[in-house]
Design a protein around this motif. Sequence first.
Motif, PDB file in Angstrom:
ATOM      1  N   SER A 139       0.812  -1.219   0.000  1.00  0.00           N
ATOM      2  CA  SER A 139       0.000   0.000   0.000  1.00  0.00           C
ATOM      3  C   SER A 139       0.846   1.271   0.000  1.00  0.00           C
ATOM      4  O   SER A 139       0.447   2.284  -0.572  1.00  0.00           O
ATOM      5  N   ILE A 140       2.019   1.233   0.605  1.00  0.00           N
ATOM      6  CA  ILE A 140       2.879   2.430   0.634  1.00  0.00           C
ATOM      7  C   ILE A 140       3.446   2.701  -0.758  1.00  0.00           C
ATOM      8  O   ILE A 140       3.430   3.840  -1.231  1.00  0.00           O
ATOM      9  N   ARG A 151       0.587   3.939  -3.007  1.00  0.00           N
ATOM     10  CA  ARG A 151       0.247   5.342  -2.743  1.00  0.00           C
ATOM     11  C   ARG A 151       1.336   6.265  -3.276  1.00  0.00           C
ATOM     12  O   ARG A 151       1.049   7.334  -3.820  1.00  0.00           O
ATOM     13  N   SER A 152       2.583   5.864  -3.164  1.00  0.00           N
ATOM     14  CA  SER A 152       3.694   6.656  -3.698  1.00  0.00           C
ATOM     15  C   SER A 152       3.554   6.832  -5.208  1.00  0.00           C
ATOM     16  O   SER A 152       3.762   7.921  -5.747  1.00  0.00           O
ATOM     17  N   GLU A 156       0.749   6.735  -6.876  1.00  0.00           N
ATOM     18  CA  GLU A 156      -0.381   7.654  -7.093  1.00  0.00           C
ATOM     19  C   GLU A 156       0.053   9.106  -6.927  1.00  0.00           C
ATOM     20  O   GLU A 156      -0.328   9.967  -7.727  1.00  0.00           O
ATOM     21  N   ILE A 157       0.835   9.379  -5.917  1.00  0.00           N
ATOM     22  CA  ILE A 157       1.315  10.741  -5.668  1.00  0.00           C
ATOM     23  C   ILE A 157       2.175  11.214  -6.835  1.00  0.00           C
ATOM     24  O   ILE A 157       2.034  12.343  -7.308  1.00  0.00           O
ATOM     25  N   ALA A 192       7.604  11.626  -2.819  1.00  0.00           N
ATOM     26  CA  ALA A 192       6.352  10.863  -2.890  1.00  0.00           C
ATOM     27  C   ALA A 192       6.403   9.664  -1.950  1.00  0.00           C
ATOM     28  O   ALA A 192       5.431   9.364  -1.247  1.00  0.00           O
ATOM     29  N   GLU A 206       6.052  10.959   1.620  1.00  0.00           N
ATOM     30  CA  GLU A 206       4.669  11.363   1.889  1.00  0.00           C
ATOM     31  C   GLU A 206       3.759  10.146   2.067  1.00  0.00           C
ATOM     32  O   GLU A 206       2.931  10.107   2.983  1.00  0.00           O
ATOM     33  N   ALA A 207       3.910   9.149   1.222  1.00  0.00           N
ATOM     34  CA  ALA A 207       3.092   7.937   1.325  1.00  0.00           C
ATOM     35  C   ALA A 207       3.371   7.213   2.635  1.00  0.00           C
ATOM     36  O   ALA A 207       2.447   6.721   3.291  1.00  0.00           O
ATOM     37  N   TYR A 208       4.640   7.149   3.024  1.00  0.00           N
ATOM     38  CA  TYR A 208       4.994   6.488   4.276  1.00  0.00           C
ATOM     39  C   TYR A 208       4.403   7.242   5.465  1.00  0.00           C
ATOM     40  O   TYR A 208       3.857   6.642   6.393  1.00  0.00           O
ATOM     41  N   GLU A 238       1.767   9.157   5.484  1.00  0.00           N
ATOM     42  CA  GLU A 238       0.317   8.926   5.500  1.00  0.00           C
ATOM     43  C   GLU A 238      -0.004   7.584   6.159  1.00  0.00           C
ATOM     44  O   GLU A 238      -0.897   7.495   6.996  1.00  0.00           O
TER      45      GLU A 238
END
Length: 143
Positions: A23-24, A27-28, A30-31, A50, A53-55, A57
Motif C-alpha cells: 500500500s505504501i 500510494r507513492s 499515485e502521488i 512521494a 509522503e506515502a509512508y 500517511e
Amino acid sequence: KGMGLLRGEGFFQAFMAASKGNSIVYRSLEIMRDALYGDRARGKYLGPSALSEAYLEASNGTDYKSHPFPLIDGTRLLSEASLETRTDLSILPKQVKPPGFESCTVETSACNFVVFDSDSAVYFYSRVLGTRWCGQVLDDCSS
C-alpha cells in the motif's frame, strides 16, 4: 540519505523491496502520477518525496523532518554508513583491491559502505567492488 533533510536523514529510494500490492508503494505511485499530471505540487525530488509522503500517511506521521521515522509493522527502514565510522557494523569484511591488482593504484574511497536496519543488522555493501568509486584501477599496472 534523504531528500531535503539535514544530516542526510530521510528517504532516498536507491534500494527498495516490497511485497506485491504494498500500500505504501502504491500510494507513492499515485502521488507521483498526480504530480506529473499537474494535480498536485511537484517537489525537486519527486520519487523520494512521494515515497516519504506515502509512508507518513500510512504511519499517521505529520513531519518528514522527524527522525527516526515511526516504524510500520512489516517495514524496515534501511540506512547507509561507512565501516570506517560505524565499527559496530563490521560483520562484513572491508573490501580490498581485487585479486591480481595488488600492485595497482585502485580507488577505494567509497568501498566500505553498508546498508543496515534499526537493529544494526547489515544487509549488503552499497558500493560494488570494481566500479568507479570502489576498485577502479587508476593506473597502468600491467608491467
